[in-house]
Design a protein around this motif. Structure first.
Motif, mmCIF file in Angstrom:
data_model
loop_
_atom_site.group_PDB
_atom_site.id
_atom_site.type_symbol
_atom_site.label_atom_id
_atom_site.label_comp_id
_atom_site.label_asym_id
_atom_site.label_seq_id
_atom_site.Cartn_x
_atom_site.Cartn_y
_atom_site.Cartn_z
ATOM 1 N N ALA A 37 0.836 -1.206 0.000
ATOM 2 C CA ALA A 37 0.000 0.000 0.000
ATOM 3 C C ALA A 37 0.872 1.257 0.000
ATOM 4 O O ALA A 37 1.987 1.265 0.527
ATOM 5 C CB ALA A 37 -0.914 -0.010 1.227
ATOM 6 N N VAL A 38 0.327 2.323 -0.588
ATOM 7 C CA VAL A 38 1.088 3.576 -0.705
ATOM 8 C C VAL A 38 0.786 4.462 0.500
ATOM 9 O O VAL A 38 -0.305 5.033 0.603
ATOM 10 C CB VAL A 38 0.726 4.302 -2.022
ATOM 11 C CG1 VAL A 38 1.497 5.616 -2.118
ATOM 12 C CG2 VAL A 38 1.024 3.408 -3.223
ATOM 13 N N TRP A 39 1.731 4.550 1.417
ATOM 14 C CA TRP A 39 1.652 5.500 2.529
ATOM 15 C C TRP A 39 3.028 5.622 3.159
ATOM 16 O O TRP A 39 3.865 4.735 3.053
ATOM 17 C CB TRP A 39 0.594 5.100 3.557
ATOM 18 C CG TRP A 39 0.773 3.774 4.251
ATOM 19 C CD1 TRP A 39 0.556 2.537 3.715
ATOM 20 C CD2 TRP A 39 1.189 3.566 5.609
ATOM 21 N NE1 TRP A 39 0.815 1.568 4.654
ATOM 22 C CE2 TRP A 39 1.177 2.162 5.821
ATOM 23 C CE3 TRP A 39 1.539 4.403 6.656
ATOM 24 C CZ2 TRP A 39 1.536 1.591 7.045
ATOM 25 C CZ3 TRP A 39 1.874 3.832 7.878
ATOM 26 C CH2 TRP A 39 1.885 2.452 8.066
ATOM 27 N N ASP A 40 3.261 6.744 3.794
ATOM 28 C CA ASP A 40 4.578 7.088 4.343
ATOM 29 C C ASP A 40 4.550 6.895 5.859
ATOM 30 O O ASP A 40 3.923 7.673 6.584
ATOM 31 C CB ASP A 40 4.911 8.539 3.987
ATOM 32 C CG ASP A 40 6.339 8.916 4.366
ATOM 33 O OD1 ASP A 40 6.947 8.208 5.186
ATOM 34 O OD2 ASP A 40 6.832 9.934 3.851
ATOM 35 N N ALA A 41 5.239 5.864 6.347
ATOM 36 C CA ALA A 41 5.252 5.581 7.782
ATOM 37 C C ALA A 41 5.912 6.702 8.570
ATOM 38 O O ALA A 41 5.518 6.988 9.708
ATOM 39 C CB ALA A 41 5.963 4.255 8.043
ATOM 40 N N ASP A 42 6.904 7.362 7.984
ATOM 41 C CA ASP A 42 7.558 8.467 8.695
ATOM 42 C C ASP A 42 6.619 9.658 8.843
ATOM 43 O O ASP A 42 6.641 10.349 9.871
ATOM 44 C CB ASP A 42 8.830 8.892 7.962
ATOM 45 C CG ASP A 42 9.966 7.891 8.134
ATOM 46 O OD1 ASP A 42 9.854 7.020 9.029
ATOM 47 O OD2 ASP A 42 10.951 7.971 7.383
#
Length: 426
Positions: free
Chosen positions: A60-65
């Motif tokens: 999935a496309v998302w930025d954990a930072d």
């Protein structure tokens, strides 16, 4: 509070499916599941397969930072204080095999010995009336960073190079301060306090520190002209040098120790930095065991302030215990770089729910009703009793029983086939 924590980073997901899965993931981490992997979390959420949870951690496309940044802002908004303490420490997870990112035979305090394990370095925040974890880094040993093919297979970015644990801790502290996190102190154990580079970096950022050092640490006296082991310094102190003070409240009452504070010593490094260097020594009133701390403050401080920070360092140990026992921080079964950061970030979100709830309830409950304050453990029990309702549909449970056994049978056949093929090779 669960809705508020999930809402603070909901905008980081461009599609509704991963956003919904993230909410179910965090809710599942707060549930009473014994094991909190994608399979169990998917069953808890009512899914027919684990695909959505696995996709959340992997494709999935998302930025954990970015989610971490939003979460950190929410925590600071609740616990923020000018004299808050940033506490750094590491924790290890025992692992099998060699493919999980960062795993190798190395010392981990979790086992108290050298084991095949993965180590993460974490940043805790202890503010006005609560504490929790706000950042994380996975430690990559040189055996990993020297093998770029191995790193590529685990999804490690090409620009990631070897960094020591103190260097990883320094990165997180710098990032927090640049983001405007209010803090006046840093606390850490001797793995970080023994690093001159780590201490110098904190002084450059003009943040005070109380860092544990080993008993064999050489203490510079007389402007660095003389260096004496820390335990030798303690042995030469007169009885009048010790003061009994509490390092804070524990589960059994105030934690009293005897303290000796040698102000304006340890000035071998940057003697003209404008701050105050000192050595703090703690003695257990029962066993006589000693602990030593290198301290620095950009402005004059009192013994009471220094002792408070030394005692607060244990808050990160409490956060580790809560994160592992309550929200499954150490139960991930992921191998890749992105997946580790995503799982860990969502676990920190679940932990924040418990920490903030505990602080809010403590603020509201001032009555002497003969009960202790609600702990994070008890809050999670109440969340499960009042909010999370496990699916009891028999067809759903039987479906998952069959799915697990079928998947495990396929995996076993694959393993047997591979093992037999290896045995038959000349």
């Amino acid at each position: 509070m669960l809705a508020e924590v999930l809402g603070c980073f909901a905008g980081r997901f461009g599609r509704v499916e991963p956003r919904r899965a993230a909410g179910q993931f965090v809710t599942g981490l707060l549930s009473e599941l014994e094991v909190k992997t994608c399979w169990q979390l998917a069953e808890q959420a009512g899914h027919a397969r684990p695909d959505a949870m696995q996709r959340l951690l992997y494709r999935a496309v998302w930025d954990a930072d970015a989610v971490r940044d939003d979460l950190r802002q929410l925590i600071v908004g609740r616990f923020g204080a000018a004299d808050a303490v940033l506490a750094v420490d590491e924790t290890g997870d025992l692992k099998k095999g060699i493919h999980t990112v960062g795993v190798q035979r190395q010392y981990t305090g979790t086992a108290g010995r050298i084991e095949n394990s993965q180590v993460g370095v974490f940043l805790g925040y202890a503010g006005a009336d609560g504490h929790t974890l706000i950042d994380r880094r996975v430690y990559l040993p040189a055996s990993w960073t020297d093998d770029r093919d191995r790193c590529q297979a685990a999804g490690v970015p090409d620009d990631i190079e070897f960094a020591t644990k103190p260097e990883l801790a320094a990165e997180m502290i710098t990032a927090a301060l640049k983001a405007g996190v209010p803090a006046g102190w840093v606390a850490a154990d001797e793995a970080y306090g023994n690093s001159a580079t780590f201490r110098a970096g904190l002084r450059e950022q003009e943040i005070g520190y109380v860092l544990a050092v080993s008993r064999s640490h050489l203490v510079p006296l007389d402007g660095g002209k003389t260096r004496i082991r820390a335990d030798r310094v303690a042995a030469d102190l007169p009885a009048s040098a010790w003061q009994r003070r509490s390092a804070g409240a524990g589960s059994k009452g105030p934690r009293f120790y005897d303290w000796a504070w040698l102000d304006d010593v340890c000035t071998d490094a940057d003697p003209d930095d404008g701050g105050r260097h000192s050595l703090l020594i703690r003695k257990n009133t029962t066993t006589g065991e000693l602990a030593f701390y290198r301290c620095w403050t950009p402005r004059p401080a009192t013994l009471a302030q220094i002792v408070r920070v030394a005692g607060i360092r244990w808050s990160i140990e409490e956060s580790f215990q809560a994160a592992k026992s309550q929200v499954g921080l150490d139960q991930h079964q992921v191998r890749r770089w992105d997946s580790w950061h995503r799982f860990t970030t969502l676990a920190l979100a679940a932990l924040a729910v418990l920490a903030i709830c505990a602080a809010d309830i403590a603020d509201q409950d001032h009555a002497d009703n003969g009960l202790i304050k609600l702990t994070v453990n008890e809050i999670r029990r109440l969340i499960n009793a009042c909010i999370i309702h496990p699916i009891s549909d028999l067809a759903h449970r039987l479906h998952w029983s069959g799915w697990r056994r079928r998947h495990q049978a396929r995996a076993r056949r694959a393993h047997y086939t591979r093992r037999l093929n290896l045995e038959l090779q000349p």
